[in-house]
Write a protein that holds these residues in place. Structure first.
Motif, mmCIF file in Angstrom:
data_model
loop_
_atom_site.group_PDB
_atom_site.id
_atom_site.type_symbol
_atom_site.label_atom_id
_atom_site.label_comp_id
_atom_site.label_asym_id
_atom_site.label_seq_id
_atom_site.Cartn_x
_atom_site.Cartn_y
_atom_site.Cartn_z
ATOM 1 N N PHE A 417 75.110 39.250 27.932
ATOM 2 C CA PHE A 417 75.271 39.989 29.176
ATOM 3 C C PHE A 417 74.493 39.315 30.297
ATOM 4 C CE2 PHE A 417 75.919 43.574 26.052
ATOM 5 C CZ PHE A 417 77.293 43.614 26.240
ATOM 6 N N PHE A 418 74.741 39.727 31.516
ATOM 7 C CA PHE A 418 74.101 39.140 32.692
ATOM 8 C C PHE A 418 72.674 39.658 32.850
ATOM 9 C CE2 PHE A 418 78.222 38.379 35.354
ATOM 10 C CZ PHE A 418 78.508 37.287 34.553
ATOM 11 N N ASP A 419 71.826 38.837 33.467
ATOM 12 C CA ASP A 419 70.525 39.342 33.895
ATOM 13 C C ASP A 419 70.690 40.029 35.250
ATOM 14 O OD1 ASP A 419 70.793 37.316 35.803
ATOM 15 O OD2 ASP A 419 69.318 35.996 34.853
ATOM 16 N N PRO A 454 79.402 42.888 32.570
ATOM 17 C CA PRO A 454 80.285 42.606 33.703
ATOM 18 C C PRO A 454 81.343 43.686 33.940
ATOM 19 C CG PRO A 454 79.878 40.588 32.493
ATOM 20 C CD PRO A 454 79.253 41.696 31.702
ATOM 21 N N LEU A 455 81.926 44.226 32.872
ATOM 22 C CA LEU A 455 82.929 45.270 33.044
ATOM 23 C C LEU A 455 82.327 46.494 33.730
ATOM 24 C CD1 LEU A 455 85.752 46.448 32.539
ATOM 25 C CD2 LEU A 455 84.946 47.194 30.294
ATOM 26 N N ALA A 456 81.103 46.864 33.336
ATOM 27 C CA ALA A 456 80.449 48.012 33.961
ATOM 28 C C ALA A 456 80.145 47.725 35.427
ATOM 29 C CB ALA A 456 79.165 48.348 33.204
ATOM 30 N N ILE A 457 79.735 46.508 35.719
ATOM 31 C CA ILE A 457 79.439 46.141 37.112
ATOM 32 C C ILE A 457 80.717 46.181 37.941
ATOM 33 C CG2 ILE A 457 78.568 44.298 38.604
ATOM 34 C CD1 ILE A 457 76.963 43.406 36.001
ATOM 35 N N ARG A 458 81.825 45.734 37.351
ATOM 36 C CA ARG A 458 83.096 45.780 38.076
ATOM 37 C C ARG A 458 83.519 47.230 38.336
ATOM 38 N NH1 ARG A 458 85.425 41.087 38.782
ATOM 39 N NH2 ARG A 458 84.767 39.302 37.505
ATOM 40 N N ALA A 459 83.284 48.104 37.353
ATOM 41 C CA ALA A 459 83.621 49.514 37.553
ATOM 42 C C ALA A 459 82.762 50.105 38.657
ATOM 43 C CB ALA A 459 83.438 50.282 36.253
ATOM 44 N N ALA A 460 81.465 49.769 38.639
ATOM 45 C CA ALA A 460 80.577 50.255 39.696
ATOM 46 C C ALA A 460 81.013 49.697 41.048
ATOM 47 C CB ALA A 460 79.139 49.848 39.388
ATOM 48 N N GLY A 461 81.367 48.416 41.072
ATOM 49 C CA GLY A 461 81.814 47.802 42.322
ATOM 50 C C GLY A 461 83.099 48.430 42.831
ATOM 51 N N ALA A 462 84.026 48.747 41.912
ATOM 52 C CA ALA A 462 85.285 49.373 42.325
ATOM 53 C C ALA A 462 85.029 50.736 42.953
ATOM 54 C CB ALA A 462 86.212 49.514 41.117
ATOM 55 N N LYS A 463 84.069 51.467 42.381
ATOM 56 C CA LYS A 463 83.749 52.786 42.941
ATOM 57 C C LYS A 463 83.172 52.631 44.342
ATOM 58 C CE LYS A 463 83.131 56.286 40.574
ATOM 59 N NZ LYS A 463 82.805 57.345 39.613
#
Length: 1003
Positions: A417-419, A454-463
């Motif tokens: 996962f990303f830092d 990354p998938l969670a970050i993309r979901a947060a970004g989409a919101k």
């Protein structure tokens, strides 16, 4: 939608408004990537090439609104929807003239190859009728120009195909003029010229046909410097010889499929992994198969697709892509091979009916070619093997949650996962770098709460993208609530739950229960053995269950501990997912029983470990009766290396105690564990775990109204605060413990509380009160038969006698203390008593004996693993050695004492080592350096609130700082008098100069 000419949207009544050139460019970009999500960043790149304005993101949103109004006016509201991280144009192929043209062209070519010239001509005519001018008219973006050039080529090929069909149908006379115009517009196009020559020959005009050839040859020589191609030369020769053969059927076009999904416009990080993939593709070195593995949401597909786009030019014969998980079901090799063969032009009727035959045909189709294949979301090796080309010039990128080690020779690429930095960078690419930069702290908090997925970050970004008015802090606050975090990370088809569910559904009933219960415990990390009591399983089966969770990417390997055991941990989002399912699926009584068994196992193992270690704290140290049965192998493992076992397990035990309390499970066991852990916590200065377990135990005791238990816990908290050098808090807890113990008649705990009160009183220079309390503790300890309390009280009384100057009484106390510890086989306690005795010898001026005793104490404490105790003994050795003729090694020893005390967070030890270093430099005449160290030490003693130690440091400072010597000396003597310490008599009739001279006389 129409793009074969000026770009426009048509409704029932004709074209509708879609704005100016830029909105039309955006519309064109979406059309060429219909049914695919196109990110905002990608749209910016397409619409403005490499020179976007600073307001490009906002302009994209504006243009989308404009285009949406156009679709609504055309009766297609909803065709353009928001899908993170951009937009999706959901139209069928037949909804655009581009799609219809490509369909007609494919039908025409297929019919022409089959000799069905009437059908082929009709399809060519239908396709050509769609053209209204150059493709993508009115759009000047580079992508449109490139695509328009390719479509112009397809249009010419369709016109040539129509001419071939006309010639085959005997319509040569009708074709001469259209072909002459086509050749005139494209003088270098040899296929069109050959068709014109054939039409003229078929009409009996051989001379004109030869003239067309000469004209074409001149164009090629003048403009390109080359002769006509072989086919045109052969036709020329045949005309000259009067032997023109019938028109051959067109060769099947060489198909180079291009079915990769769009590149990831906001691709972030993964530089090392990307380099591996590119090296395999560019250099074609190593295995032609690369397996990209990692947990769900780690960005495996994004990496594979991004690398595939970077490698396109190195695989000119085609790029194939297939999602093997195919939405709601797995795709088998049979179906995927059918798609791949269709992409290479194999008609559906010609597809073999077995996997083996299709695989053979596929390998034949790519033989001698350079093709890139991306197999996304593979579940197992069996899905992948039939899809491998077997051609060294090809490259296969496979993504899978499993490592697919059964693919022999495949190169593994593992994604983590990303830092925080990369997570924040990705968030900025999605929602806008300026927005993130302006709210950096909140953005980093969101990144951390997404766990680097990354998938969670993309979901947060989409919101956030859908709510441009939200400050980032709003989402961060929502994500902080663990109960709703998974809900917040669900936007459209971006959902953490959905990603985790793909592997969750594969769990067996036993694996699912293990997953649930381990998530309920919420441990920072754990050994696989913890699953045995949780599930009531044998050890071997428990290890298998845990490893199966690892294989399914629901559990991570955290590393290997100090005794060589694998440790595991859940990602935060996985733990929330598992706990959520546990709450819904597991009966409360089952959870309580499982947690109680596990807590009981930890209790037995902690007791086994503590039993092998030196005792550092006083109080309850139970021998277990009726404990949970524990596998002897686990006990043996603990007893082999108790220090490392406790170091590895402590964090998990602390959290287990907290969770048991939160779940209302087995408070008695939690209390016992808490008491047992006090000693190793004290030995390692691990104040956080000590505090957390005792707070849980105190809450449980008070909640149940058990005053005896409360007294026991309060003595532990008193010792904790004493070790933290928080003397007022320590005294408060010891006094509360004394009150509770007296109220319930618990003399054993009362003895511990009273010896604690006396010890703290001595530190605070309350010598009279401390003496009374410690003498009472001796009597209580003897009455209840607790020699460890008696020994601790004698130690404190010995220190008090030494402080008062009664050195014979002090030495006697320390000898009695050492004897008691020796009888208890407590080497640590005996060594501490020896150190106390060494201080008596130092006060008597017997420095050599004092140094020897301190050195013996230090060696013993080091041998039993008490690093801090050994550090204090080394300090005593250094101070005694300083007053002998041989002071070698003193400075190095004191430096090491300071380093250890600082590392361990021992404030008293830091102050003591700093002061002793000051004394060392003072003794050697280095006044300035001594003064700085002594001033620092004085500040530390004042912060600790210890007047006797302040006085001793002021005495030293009076000699090191002669300008203020009288003031320092006066303050020192006043404090000594107030404490009634032996130094009052020792300094009588002396001043700083004479005192220092006496110290130096011993050097």
């Amino acid at each position: 939608m129409r793009v074969l000419g000026p770009v426009e949207v048509r409704g029932p009544d004709g074209p509708v408004g879609t704005g100016g050139p830029k909105p039309r460019a955006l519309l064109a970009a979406l059309v060429v990537q219909a049914r695919q999500v196109v990110s905002v960043e990608r749209l910016i790149d397409l619409v403005w090439d490499e020179s976007p304005p600073s307001s490009a993101t906002a302009l994209v949103h504006t243009y989308v609104s404009t285009v949406r109004r156009g679709f609504a006016a055309a009766g297609r509201a909803g065709a353009l929807s928001t899908r993170a991280p951009g937009y999706l144009l959901d139209i069928a192929d037949d909804d655009s003239d581009l799609g219809v043209f490509e369909r007609h062209l494919a039908l025409a070519r297929r019919a022409e190859r089959a000799g069905e010239h009437v059908a082929a001509a009709a399809a060519y005519e239908a396709g050509l009728a769609l053209w209204r001018g150059p493709a993508f008219g009115g759009v000047d973006a580079r992508f449109a120009r490139v695509r328009a050039e390719g479509l112009a080529e397809e249009r010419l090929a369709a016109e040539e195909g129509l001419a071939r069909c006309g010639l085959a149908l005997g319509r040569a006379g009708e074709l001469v003029e259209p072909l002459r115009r086509l050749v005139s517009a494209n003088p270098l196009r040899e296929e069109a010229r050959a068709l014109l020559m054939r039409a003229l020959v078929d009409g009996g005009r051989q001379v004109d046909a030869l003239a067309v050839y000469r004209e074409g040859r001149k164009h090629l020589l003048d403009e390109l410097g080359i002769e006509p191609g072989g086919r045109l030369r052969d036709l020329h020769a045949a005309i000259l010889g009067g032997e023109v053969a019938p028109l051959p059927a067109p060769a099947a076009p060489v198909v180079a499929p291009r079915n990769l999904p769009p590149d990831v416009g906001d691709f972030t990080g993964r530089a090392e992994h990307l380099e591996v993939l590119l090296r395999h593709g560019v250099e074609r070195s190593g295995s032609p198969v690369v397996v990209i593995s990692g947990a769900g949401g780690a960005g495996k597909s994004a990496l594979a697709v991004h690398a595939a786009h970077r490698l396109r030019e190195h695989f000119p014969d085609g790029q194939l892509w297939a999602d093997l998980r195919g939405g709601d079901r797995d795709l088998d090799a049979f179906e995927v091979l059918g798609r791949f063969l269709g992409a290479f032009g194999v008609a559906g009727a010609d597809l073999p009916t077995t996997v083996e035959s299709r695989a053979e045909l596929f390998r034949g189709a790519v033989a001698g070619r350079r093709v890139l294949v991306v197999l996304d979301n593979a579940r197992g090796e069996g899905q992948v093997r039939p899809l491998l080309p077997g051609e060294p010039g090809c490259l296969v990128l496979v993504t899978s949650r499993g490592r697919l080690t059964g693919l022999v020779g495949a190169t593994p690429v593992e994604l983590g996962f990303f830092d925080t930095a990369l997570s924040t960078e990705l968030l900025g690419k999605i929602v806008g770098a300026e927005r993130v930069a302006a709210q950096r702290a909140a953005a980093e908090r969101i990144a951390d709460l997404c766990g680097g997925v990354p998938l969670a970050i993309r979901a947060a970004g989409a919101k956030l993208l859908a709510r441009p008015h939200w400050p980032l802090r709003s989402l961060a606050d929502r994500l902080s609530d663990e109960r709703r975090r998974l809900d917040e990370l669900s936007v459209g088809d971006l959902a953490i739950r959905s990603s985790l569910a793909l592997n969750y559904v594969e769990l067996t009933a036993r694996q699912r229960r293990a997953f649930h219960l381990l998530c309920v415990l919420d441990l920072p990390d754990f050994g696989w053995w913890a699953a045995a009591p949780l599930l009531d399983l044998p050890l071997a089966e428990a290890e298998d269950v845990v490893e199966q969770l690892v294989e399914l990417r629901l559990l991570d390997v955290a590393g290997v501990d100090g005794i060589g055991r694998v440790r595991y941990r859940f990602h935060d989002l996985v733990q929330l997912f598992g706990a959520e399912h546990a709450a819904a699926d597991e009966p409360a009584e089952l959870v309580a029983a499982a947690v109680s068994r596990t807590l009981g196992t930890w209790l037995a193992l902690v007791e086994a470990g503590v039993r092998k270690l030196p005792r550092v704290t006083l109080g309850l140290r139970p021998r277990l009766a009726g404990a949970v049965p524990v596998d002897p192998r686990l006990v043996e493992e603990v007893e082999e290396n108790p220090t490392e076992w406790l170091r590895s397990e402590t964090a998990a035990v602390v959290r287990a105690v907290e969770r048991a309390h939160e779940l209302g499970v087995d408070g008695v066991t939690a209390l016992l564990i808490t008491s047992l852990l006090s000693s190793p916590f004290a030995a390692r200065n691990e104040f956080d775990g000590w505090q957390r377990t005792h707070e849980v135990a105190l809450s449980a005791a008070r909640g149940s109204g058990d005053r005896r238990a409360e007294a026991i816990v309060l003595t532990g908290l008193g010792q904790l605060h004493h070790e933290k050098d928080d003397f007022p808090a320590a005294l408060e807890h010891f006094r509360l413990a004394r009150d509770h113990a007296e109220a319930v008649g618990d003399d054993a705990t009362l003895a511990v509380a009273v010896v604690g009160i006396g010890t703290v009183g001595r530190d605070l220079a309350d010598f009279a009160g401390a003496t009374a309390d410690l003498e009472t503790a001796v009597l209580l300890g003897e009455r209840v038969g607790d020699p460890s309390v008696v020994a601790a009280a004698h130690y404190g009384l010995g220190g008090l006698s030494r402080d008062h100057g009664d050195l014979d009484a002090a030495a006697d106390r320390f000898r009695r203390c050492a004897s008691l510890y020796r009888d208890l086989d407590d080497r640590r306690g005996e060594a501490l008593a020896l150190r106390g005795l060494s201080l008596c010898h130092r006060a008597l001026g017997d420095y050599a004996r004092a140094a020897d005793l301190s050195a013996e104490a230090a060696d013993t404490l080091e041998a039993v693993g008490d690093e801090l105790g050994a550090t204090y003994a080394r300090q005593s050795w250094a101070k005694a050695r300083l007053r002998t003729p041989d002071a070698g090694g003193v400075a190095d020893a004191l430096d090491e004492c300071l380093r250890v005390s600082t590392r361990r967070g021992d404030r008293f030890g830091v102050a003591l080592a700093t002061r002793t270093l000051g004394e060392y430099h003072l003794a050697w005449g280095e006044r300035e350096r001594a003064r700085g160290l002594l001033v620092e030490a004085l500040g530390r003693w004042e912060g600790l609130g210890l007047p006797l130690w302040q006085a001793r440091t002021l005495r030293d400072l009076a000699a090191a700082d002669p300008d203020r010597g009288t003031e320092h000396w006066r303050r020192a003597t006043e404090l000594f008098a107030g404490c009634r310490s032996r130094e009052t008599a020792e300094l009588a009739g002396r001043d700083p100069r004479t005192w220092l001279a006496e110290v130096r006389a011993h050097l």
